[in-house]
Design a protein around this motif. Structure first.
Motif, short mmCIF file in Angstrom:
data_model
loop_
_atom_site.label_atom_id
_atom_site.label_comp_id
_atom_site.label_asym_id
_atom_site.label_seq_id
_atom_site.Cartn_x
_atom_site.Cartn_y
_atom_site.Cartn_z
N ALA A 1 37.41 116.80 54.70
CA ALA A 1 36.34 117.57 55.33
C ALA A 1 36.89 118.66 56.23
N ILE A 2 37.94 118.33 56.99
CA ILE A 2 38.56 119.33 57.86
C ILE A 2 39.15 120.47 57.03
N ASP A 3 39.82 120.11 55.93
CA ASP A 3 40.43 121.15 55.10
C ASP A 3 39.38 122.01 54.41
N VAL A 4 38.33 121.35 53.90
CA VAL A 4 37.26 122.10 53.24
C VAL A 4 36.59 123.06 54.22
N THR B 1 39.86 125.07 64.53
CA THR B 1 39.11 125.96 63.64
C THR B 1 37.85 125.29 63.12
N VAL B 2 37.67 124.01 63.37
CA VAL B 2 36.55 123.26 62.82
C VAL B 2 35.84 122.51 63.94
N THR B 3 34.54 122.69 64.03
CA THR B 3 33.73 121.93 64.98
C THR B 3 33.11 120.75 64.25
N THR C 1 18.69 103.68 60.66
CA THR C 1 18.97 105.11 60.81
C THR C 1 20.30 105.43 60.15
N LEU C 2 20.27 106.26 59.14
CA LEU C 2 21.50 106.71 58.49
C LEU C 2 21.96 108.01 59.12
N ARG C 3 23.28 108.13 59.28
CA ARG C 3 23.85 109.27 59.99
C ARG C 3 24.93 109.94 59.14
N LEU C 4 25.24 111.15 59.50
CA LEU C 4 26.29 111.89 58.81
C LEU C 4 27.11 112.69 59.82
N ASP C 5 28.29 113.09 59.38
CA ASP C 5 29.16 113.97 60.18
C ASP C 5 29.18 115.35 59.53
N VAL C 6 29.09 116.37 60.35
CA VAL C 6 29.10 117.74 59.87
C VAL C 6 30.35 118.44 60.41
N TYR C 7 31.11 119.05 59.51
CA TYR C 7 32.32 119.79 59.86
C TYR C 7 32.02 121.27 59.64
N GLU C 8 32.01 122.01 60.73
CA GLU C 8 31.55 123.40 60.70
C GLU C 8 32.70 124.35 61.04
N PRO C 9 32.96 125.33 60.19
CA PRO C 9 33.98 126.32 60.53
C PRO C 9 33.60 127.04 61.82
N MET D 1 30.24 115.72 70.07
CA MET D 1 30.81 116.84 69.29
C MET D 1 32.26 117.04 69.69
N ALA D 2 33.13 117.24 68.70
CA ALA D 2 34.55 117.45 68.98
C ALA D 2 35.06 118.61 68.14
#
Length: 259
Positions: free
Chosen positions: A61-64, A7-9, A23-31, A1-2
């Motif tokens: 993703a970071i901007d959203v 402002t975004v985790t 195994t399919l993976r995804l990245d989650v960008y969380e405010p 996790m970075a």
């Protein structure tokens, strides 16, 4: 996790699907400063159904996420090893993962938008067009950049993109597998359950002609809320520095009204 831009985790490589021993993976960008359930933007990259990996949409993703959305960028399986409909089922699975698991990250399962570029635009549009038959809820909104929406358009002047790529993805030529060309074409699957849709296309696109977006917009107009605009750019319209702000603002404004 970075943490990105403070402002975004960013949660990287989160597993969301096990399929065919993969195994399919995804990245989650969380405010970082979220309040209440968050609207979600699922970002699906291009690559001609053959190449690449998640990460192409990292800046978006970071901007959203900075604008208050939960942003998610998933992997999907690639042709020619995995032909249609593998990528579609993977993208649909990512959307459903958000609805079933995303509350852990603050997601609102009823406010999920899907954004795609090129092949990814095809996949998010098709996920919306086939939601009813798959027994799932369509995305609340769809945004397509430089997408291919009708493989049936033919190879003349590249009307349906690169014929060699299409053959690898769909398992043959149009003459050999016409049913697959129709099934993989959002323009052939339009009905009155389609999501509100924004289509942006560069008017100098030499990979997928702007007519693909224009004709898809015409097909959608009788049954769905659709906006279509061409921009002075090539196929990579959402990624050029001189176009990025305009594309992002058009996308943000569209999503704010519909998600």
């Amino acid at each position: 996790m970075a943490t990105a831009e403070s402002t975004v985790t960013v949660h990287t490589d989160v597993p969301f699907r096990e399929v065919a021993g993969e195994t399919l993976r995804l990245d989650v960008y969380e405010p970082a400063d979220r309040e209440g359930p968050l609207p979600v933007a699922v970002l699906v990259r291009g690559g001609g159904f053959l190449f690449g990996d998640k990460g192409e949409f990292a800046r978006h993703a970071i901007d959203v996420a900075s604008d208050g959305y939960l942003a998610v960028e998933p992997q999907y399986r690639l042709a020619p090893e995995h032909q249609f409909p593998a990528a579609l089922t993977d993208v649909r699975a990512a959307i459903e993962w958000i609805r079933s698991v995303g509350e852990e990250y603050g997601a609102d399962p009823d406010r999920v938008a899907a954004i795609g570029h090129s092949a990814g635009a095809n996949l998010v549009a098709l996920a919306a067009a086939t939601a009813a038959e798959a027994g799932v809820t369509p995305p609340a909104a769809v945004v397509g950049y430089s997408g291919i929406y009708d493989f049936r358009a033919g190879d003349e002047d590249g009307a349906s993109g690169d014929s060699e790529i299409n053959t690898q993805y769909l398992g043959g030529s149009f003459e050999e597998v016409p049913d697959r060309y129709e099934a993989a074409s959002p323009a052939a699957r339009v009905d009155d359950s389609m999501s509100p849709t924004l289509l942006l296309h560069g008017n100098d696109d030499g990979v997928v002609p702007p007519a693909q977006s224009e004709q898809f917009a015409e097909a959608l107009a009788p049954v769905a809320d659709v906006e279509f605009e061409t921009l002075p750019s090539d196929h990579a319209v959402p990624f050029h520095g001189d176009m990025y702000d305009e594309v992002y603002e058009l996308t943000r404004d569209f999503l704010e009204e519909r998600v």
